[in-house]
Design a protein around this motif. Structure first.
Motif, short mmCIF file in Angstrom:
data_model
loop_
_atom_site.label_atom_id
_atom_site.label_comp_id
_atom_site.label_asym_id
_atom_site.label_seq_id
_atom_site.Cartn_x
_atom_site.Cartn_y
_atom_site.Cartn_z
N UNK A 104 -9.75 18.00 1.65
CA UNK A 104 -10.54 16.91 1.08
C UNK A 104 -9.60 15.82 0.56
N UNK A 105 -9.95 14.57 0.85
CA UNK A 105 -9.26 13.41 0.27
C UNK A 105 -10.19 12.83 -0.79
N UNK A 106 -9.69 12.64 -2.00
CA UNK A 106 -10.48 12.12 -3.10
C UNK A 106 -9.87 10.81 -3.58
N UNK A 107 -10.63 9.74 -3.43
CA UNK A 107 -10.20 8.45 -3.99
C UNK A 107 -10.78 8.34 -5.40
N UNK A 108 -9.95 8.64 -6.38
CA UNK A 108 -10.39 8.67 -7.78
C UNK A 108 -10.10 7.33 -8.43
N UNK A 109 -11.08 6.44 -8.42
CA UNK A 109 -10.96 5.10 -8.98
C UNK A 109 -9.88 4.27 -8.28
N UNK A 110 -9.65 4.55 -7.01
CA UNK A 110 -8.76 3.72 -6.21
C UNK A 110 -9.47 2.38 -5.95
N UNK A 111 -8.75 1.28 -6.14
CA UNK A 111 -9.40 -0.02 -6.01
C UNK A 111 -8.50 -1.03 -5.33
N UNK A 112 -9.13 -2.01 -4.71
CA UNK A 112 -8.39 -3.09 -4.06
C UNK A 112 -8.10 -2.79 -2.61
N UNK A 113 -7.49 -3.74 -1.89
CA UNK A 113 -7.03 -3.48 -0.52
C UNK A 113 -5.82 -2.56 -0.59
N UNK A 114 -5.95 -1.35 -0.08
CA UNK A 114 -4.99 -0.29 -0.38
C UNK A 114 -4.10 0.12 0.78
N UNK A 115 -4.63 0.02 1.99
CA UNK A 115 -3.95 0.61 3.13
C UNK A 115 -3.59 -0.41 4.20
N UNK A 116 -2.48 -0.16 4.86
CA UNK A 116 -2.10 -0.93 6.04
C UNK A 116 -3.00 -0.53 7.21
N UNK A 117 -3.10 -1.35 8.25
CA UNK A 117 -4.01 -1.04 9.36
C UNK A 117 -3.83 0.36 9.94
N UNK A 118 -2.59 0.80 10.14
CA UNK A 118 -2.38 2.13 10.72
C UNK A 118 -2.79 3.24 9.75
N UNK A 119 -2.70 2.96 8.44
CA UNK A 119 -3.13 3.93 7.45
C UNK A 119 -4.64 4.01 7.40
N UNK A 120 -5.31 2.89 7.54
CA UNK A 120 -6.77 2.89 7.65
C UNK A 120 -7.21 3.70 8.87
N UNK A 121 -6.55 3.49 9.98
CA UNK A 121 -6.90 4.23 11.20
C UNK A 121 -6.72 5.73 11.01
N UNK A 122 -5.67 6.10 10.27
CA UNK A 122 -5.41 7.52 10.04
C UNK A 122 -6.52 8.15 9.21
N UNK A 123 -6.98 7.46 8.17
CA UNK A 123 -8.07 8.02 7.35
C UNK A 123 -9.36 8.08 8.15
N UNK A 124 -9.66 7.06 8.91
CA UNK A 124 -10.86 7.05 9.74
C UNK A 124 -10.86 8.22 10.72
N UNK A 125 -9.73 8.43 11.39
CA UNK A 125 -9.62 9.53 12.34
C UNK A 125 -9.74 10.88 11.64
N UNK A 126 -9.11 10.99 10.47
CA UNK A 126 -9.17 12.23 9.69
C UNK A 126 -10.61 12.59 9.37
N UNK A 127 -11.36 11.64 8.85
CA UNK A 127 -12.75 11.91 8.48
C UNK A 127 -13.61 12.20 9.71
N UNK A 128 -13.51 11.38 10.72
CA UNK A 128 -14.39 11.53 11.88
C UNK A 128 -14.09 12.80 12.67
N UNK A 129 -12.91 13.38 12.46
CA UNK A 129 -12.56 14.64 13.11
C UNK A 129 -12.77 15.84 12.21
N UNK A 130 -13.48 15.65 11.10
CA UNK A 130 -13.89 16.80 10.30
C UNK A 130 -13.35 16.87 8.89
#
Length: 278
Positions: A104-130
């Motif tokens: 599980x990844x928990x964003x605990x009060x994380x705010x603002x633009x946080x991730x670079x494009x490749x990091x966004x892609x990594x989180x998206x892939x992580x979630x969509x793959x389970x």
């Protein structure tokens, strides 16, 4: 007449200064960033027990009180349950190799633009793959709207504002639907928090709303969502399970037994950590 006008103006000015000062000094936040991370942190985990990633980077408002309380609660919970836990503010941990090690990844009060494009892609892939994802409070504020996948898929709604005078208030939480995340919770309970409002119900985007706040039990100001004001909901994204909770601004939130139970069950559900959640 002039003396009267000056007196009235002086009273109004004192009141305005008092309200602003009370708001600022009672709100443990500051604005930072944006800063982005390129080199990931060292992540030390074994392969035997479940692992949680708690991410609290702030390139927007920093909810110092809420971040500290969330981390304290989650560390105690992980210790009790035999879960591993990694706490970081390094956005570069969002890479395929590191994310694959967490349940599980928990964003605990994380705010603002946080991730670079490749990091966004990594989180998206992580979630969509389970992978499991949980967003707490500021993880759903207006500072994430430049990432369409996160805004539309994870949140499914847009933040429009929160209570102001006072910004933290007691209110009544109401159970909307049975679900493993809210199993055993009462039909209503009292909760102290800053109350977010959104432009629409996330149910329209496929979310299952679990908890509402009763707007008759506090002073919402201009940010209302009658007749339904959702504060906790779950969604699926590909094979992944996600939950967003608008609760969690204050330290007191994480001392509330009902909220502790909800977060515990949310982690179990999102991470498929118990046999009945698989």
């Amino acid at each position: 007449m002039k003396k009267l006008l000056f007196a009235v103006f002086g009273i109004i000015l004192v009141l305005v200064i008092g309200v602003v000062a009370a708001f600022l000094f009672d709100q443990p936040q500051f604005i930072s960033g944006p800063e982005f991370d390129h080199a990931p942190p060292t992540v030390e985990l074994d392969a035997e027990s479940p692992a949680l990633l708690v991410f609290s980077k702030t390139n927007g408002f920093r909810h110092k009180e809420g971040i500290q309380a969330a981390q304290t609660f989650l560390h105690h919970l992980a210790q009790e349950r035999g879960w591993q836990i990694v706490t970081t503010e390094n956005g570069a941990v969002h890479n395929p190799q590191d994310l694959a090690r967490f349940n599980v990844v928990i964003w605990a009060n994380a705010s603002g633009p946080l991730l670079l494009p490749e990091q966004r892609d990594a989180l998206k892939s992580y979630v969509e793959n389970g992978g499991g994802f949980i967003g707490i409070h500021a993880a759903g504020d207006g500072s994430h709207k430049d990432w369409s996948w996160y805004q539309n898929t994870i949140l499914g709604t847009a933040f429009i504002g929160h209570t102001l005078i006072p910004h933290k208030q007691n209110a009544t939480i109401t159970l909307q639907q049975e679900h493993p995340v809210v199993r055993g919770l009462p039909a209503t309970w009292q909760h102290y928090d800053e109350w977010y409002a959104f432009d629409r119900s996330p149910a329209a985007s496929g979310a299952t709303v679990l908890l509402n706040v009763d707007e008759n039990s506090y002073k919402p100001g201009k940010f209302t969502m009658t007749p339904d004001h959702p504060v906790v909901w779950v969604k699926t994204a590909g094979k992944g399970r996600t939950l967003y909770s608008a609760l969690g601004h204050s330290a007191k939130s994480f001392d509330t037994p009902e909220y502790q139970q909800l977060l515990t069950q949310a982690i179990q559900w999102a991470g498929k950590l118990s046999p009945q959640e698989r």
